[in-house]
Design a protein around this motif. Structure first.
Motif, PDB file in Angstrom:
ATOM      1  N   SER A 140       0.838  -1.210   0.000  1.00  0.00           N
ATOM      2  CA  SER A 140       0.000   0.000   0.000  1.00  0.00           C
ATOM      3  C   SER A 140       0.869   1.256   0.000  1.00  0.00           C
ATOM      4  N   PHE A 141       1.932   1.256   0.798  1.00  0.00           N
ATOM      5  CA  PHE A 141       2.810   2.425   0.840  1.00  0.00           C
ATOM      6  C   PHE A 141       3.529   2.616  -0.492  1.00  0.00           C
ATOM      7  N   LEU A 142       3.952   1.532  -1.127  1.00  0.00           N
ATOM      8  CA  LEU A 142       4.587   1.656  -2.439  1.00  0.00           C
ATOM      9  C   LEU A 142       3.621   2.259  -3.455  1.00  0.00           C
ATOM     10  N   HIS A 143       2.388   1.804  -3.427  1.00  0.00           N
ATOM     11  CA  HIS A 143       1.388   2.331  -4.358  1.00  0.00           C
ATOM     12  C   HIS A 143       1.154   3.826  -4.119  1.00  0.00           C
ATOM     13  N   ASP A 144       1.063   4.239  -2.864  1.00  0.00           N
ATOM     14  CA  ASP A 144       0.858   5.653  -2.549  1.00  0.00           C
ATOM     15  C   ASP A 144       2.067   6.495  -2.968  1.00  0.00           C
ATOM     16  N   ALA A 145       3.272   5.978  -2.724  1.00  0.00           N
ATOM     17  CA  ALA A 145       4.485   6.722  -3.093  1.00  0.00           C
ATOM     18  C   ALA A 145       4.576   6.899  -4.601  1.00  0.00           C
ATOM     19  N   GLU A 146       4.268   5.868  -5.351  1.00  0.00           N
ATOM     20  CA  GLU A 146       4.310   5.971  -6.809  1.00  0.00           C
ATOM     21  C   GLU A 146       3.218   6.891  -7.338  1.00  0.00           C
ATOM     22  N   GLY A 147       2.121   7.006  -6.606  1.00  0.00           N
ATOM     23  CA  GLY A 147       1.034   7.888  -7.031  1.00  0.00           C
ATOM     24  C   GLY A 147       1.372   9.360  -6.936  1.00  0.00           C
ATOM     25  N   THR A 148       2.361   9.729  -6.142  1.00  0.00           N
ATOM     26  CA  THR A 148       2.753  11.135  -6.006  1.00  0.00           C
ATOM     27  C   THR A 148       3.751  11.564  -7.069  1.00  0.00           C
ATOM     28  N   ALA A 149       4.221  10.666  -7.897  1.00  0.00           N
ATOM     29  CA  ALA A 149       5.295  10.972  -8.841  1.00  0.00           C
ATOM     30  C   ALA A 149       4.737  11.303 -10.216  1.00  0.00           C
ATOM     31  N   GLU A 150       5.433  12.195 -10.915  1.00  0.00           N
ATOM     32  CA  GLU A 150       5.136  12.466 -12.315  1.00  0.00           C
ATOM     33  C   GLU A 150       5.766  11.398 -13.205  1.00  0.00           C
ATOM     34  N   GLU A 151       6.863  10.845 -12.736  1.00  0.00           N
ATOM     35  CA  GLU A 151       7.561   9.806 -13.506  1.00  0.00           C
ATOM     36  C   GLU A 151       8.318   8.902 -12.541  1.00  0.00           C
ATOM     37  N   ILE A 152       8.241   7.591 -12.781  1.00  0.00           N
ATOM     38  CA  ILE A 152       8.990   6.625 -11.971  1.00  0.00           C
ATOM     39  C   ILE A 152      10.268   6.288 -12.727  1.00  0.00           C
ATOM     40  N   ALA A 153      11.390   6.844 -12.264  1.00  0.00           N
ATOM     41  CA  ALA A 153      12.661   6.621 -12.956  1.00  0.00           C
ATOM     42  C   ALA A 153      13.230   5.236 -12.687  1.00  0.00           C
ATOM     43  N   HIS A 154      12.977   4.711 -11.499  1.00  0.00           N
ATOM     44  CA  HIS A 154      13.543   3.392 -11.154  1.00  0.00           C
ATOM     45  C   HIS A 154      12.692   2.773 -10.055  1.00  0.00           C
TER      46      HIS A 154
END
Length: 314
Positions: A140-154
């Protein structure tokens, strides 16, 4: 007829009595020659043998239980897995995303281990944060963290299965605690000082092993209960100041600052010259006297060269 059966029965009873008396005599002769010290040493040896056999039986039993149980934990049927995640995210507003992630971690029952922020070219912000999140809220925390990004570089998520090691540690702990209990019982029964010292040394070694095993088990338990998430943030937007606001230009303050810098430079230059002259005054006087002497000599020689030949003195 009665006498005919009486003699064989009487002889049989005598032979049985003789055999029983011989066996009792041999037992008494085998034990009667030993003193109390020898009997006590034999008792201790028997205890040591029984202790060793019991330790081996306990360890074999624990190993057998561990093999039969396979990779299941003794406390629960779930596996013991250490999860780690590494995220590199590009965001529009670094400060806003940083605050959101910190609040999310706390709401999930986690905490922040490390937080670092740096500035690139005095405009863009970047940083790294390390979180410890309960394993049940890891995804759940990974999903929330990725949701705040404009782009996932890695993105990198890894897991280490430590179920077998955890089960082995628990088995060894139970075995060592059984050995500890047995040594404590031996210490209560021991009467000689040398026996007490030997048992105390063995007990200290076993207790040290118990502490090491318990420490490793607690470490694995903590690592499996909480997952480690490392989030690297990089700001993509560049903050451009508003040039139409005269109050933000601070022109007069900048002029005063530059004037003060120049005055300080001149004062430092003058101070340096004064210190140079005053500190090297003796050397300067000596050099001046030498130069003055050379100048007077050259001037006199030049004057002599311009005189008529008859006025020259040789």
């Amino acid at each position: 007829m009665k006498l005919k059966w009486f003699f064989p029965v009487f002889i049989l009873l005598l032979s049985i009595a003789a055999c029983s008396s011989n066996s009792e005599g041999s037992d008494k002769s085998s034990s009667g020659g030993k003193g109390p010290e020898q009997t006590e040493s034999e008792t201790l040896n028997k205890k040591d043998i029984a202790f060793s056999e019991q330790e081996e039986r306990v360890e074999k039993a624990e190993d057998t239980d561990g093999k039969k149980s396979g990779d299941t934990s003794p406390e629960s049927s779930g596996r013991k897995v250490i999860y780690n995640a590494d995220l590199q995210l590009k965001v529009n507003n670094y400060t806003e995303v940083q605050g959101k992630l910190e609040k999310k971690a706390i709401s999930y029952g986690g905490y922040i281990v490390q937080s670092q922020t740096s500035t690139f070219e005095e405009e863009q912000l970047s940083g790294t944060m390390v979180f410890r999140i309960p394993q049940k809220n890891f995804q759940s925390f990974l999903h929330d963290a990725e949701g705040t990004a404009e782009e996932i570089a890695h993105r990198n998520v890894s897991g280490q299965d430590v179920t077998e090691e955890f089960v082995d540690l628990e088995s060894r702990l139970r075995s060592k605690k059984a050995v500890e209990a047995r040594l404590l019982s031996f210490m209560d029964e021991a009467e000689k000082t040398e026996d007490l010292l030997k048992i105390s040394a063995d007990l200290a070694a076993v207790q040290e092993e118990i502490e090491q095993l318990a420490g490793r088990k607690n470490f694995l338990q903590n690592q499996t209960d909480y997952s480690t998430v490392t989030v690297s943030l990089e700001e993509t937007n560049i903050l451009v100041p508003n040039v139409d606001q005269a109050s933000d230009l601070n022109t007069w303050q900048k002029v005063k600052k530059q004037l003060a810098v120049n005055i300080n430079f001149l004062l430092a230059l003058v101070s340096g010259i004064i210190v140079l002259i005053a500190g090297n005054l003796p050397i300067l006087i000596l050099i001046g006297m030498v130069l003055l002497t050379i100048w007077i000599f050259l001037r006199k020689k030049k004057r002599m060269n311009h005189l008529p030949p008859q006025e020259k003195k040789y």
